[in-house]
Design a protein around this motif. Structure first.
Motif, PDB file in Angstrom:
ATOM      1  N   THR A  14      69.754  44.997  31.809  1.00  0.00           N
ATOM      2  CA  THR A  14      68.946  45.259  32.991  1.00  0.00           C
ATOM      3  C   THR A  14      68.288  43.966  33.436  1.00  0.00           C
ATOM      4  N   GLU A 118      60.402  52.540  32.188  1.00  0.00           N
ATOM      5  CA  GLU A 118      61.442  52.081  31.281  1.00  0.00           C
ATOM      6  C   GLU A 118      60.894  52.071  29.858  1.00  0.00           C
ATOM      7  N   CYS A 135      65.599  54.652  31.517  1.00  0.00           N
ATOM      8  CA  CYS A 135      65.007  54.222  32.777  1.00  0.00           C
ATOM      9  C   CYS A 135      64.976  55.431  33.694  1.00  0.00           C
TER      10      CYS A 135
END
Length: 170
Positions: A14, A118, A135
């Motif tokens: 990410t 998250e 997430c």
């Protein structure tokens, strides 16, 4: 309330969030004892009951969290993560169980009129290392003062996010 679930429990690359968009997470007491969570508690209990029903788990009110935690230990999938919503005249609220990620890293941020939560945790057992993450993105109906969004976590790992509504002109 619309919920875009982007939960994964596998390794995931990410982009790192902008540090200035991260919200502080205020520490509170136990979820079922701290008066801060009183208005969202029933919604959370209902969400736990739904998960327990899905798994065919019978429980008493006093054993609600223990039964739920046992399910999470066996299966850490998105559909087993308790999440509930509520709203009143002033706020939208989201409550989310992040207990399994409390020993790792839990972040809340505002991004493009969404609240993003998250979580990530790494565990080492014997010679094995595992990483779990999730997430979730939340959109709120109507106009919300995104700069006023707050988050608080109970000492037992329940995250509550409050997003203040912008009053509509009459």
């Amino acid at each position: 309330m619309e919920n875009e679930n982007n939960t994964t429990l596998s390794e995931q690359k990410t982009e790192s969030p902008k540090e200035d968009s991260l919200l502080p997470i205020f520490e509170k007491g136990l979820f079922f004892h701290d008066s801060y969570f009183e208005d969202i508690r029933k919604h959370f209990e209902t969400a736990i009951d739904q998960i327990l029903d899905t798994w065919g788990e019978a429980t008493s009110v006093s054993d609600l969290m223990s039964s739920y935690r046992r399910i999470r230990e066996r299966n850490l999938q998105q559909e087993n993560q308790v999440m509930a919503f509520s709203e009143d005249d002033q706020n939208h609220k989201v409550v989310l169980d992040v207990h399994d990620f409390k020993s790792g890293d839990v972040k809340v941020r505002v991004e493009d009129n969404q609240v993003v939560v998250e979580g990530r945790v790494e565990k080492e057992e014997d010679e094995f290392k595992s990483m779990k993450s999730f997430c979730r993105r939340f959109n709120f109906p109507g106009k919300v003062a995104m700069e006023g969004v707050t988050s608080a976590m109970s000492s037992d790992g329940v995250l509550t996010i409050a997003a203040p509504k912008i009053p509509q002109a009459a």
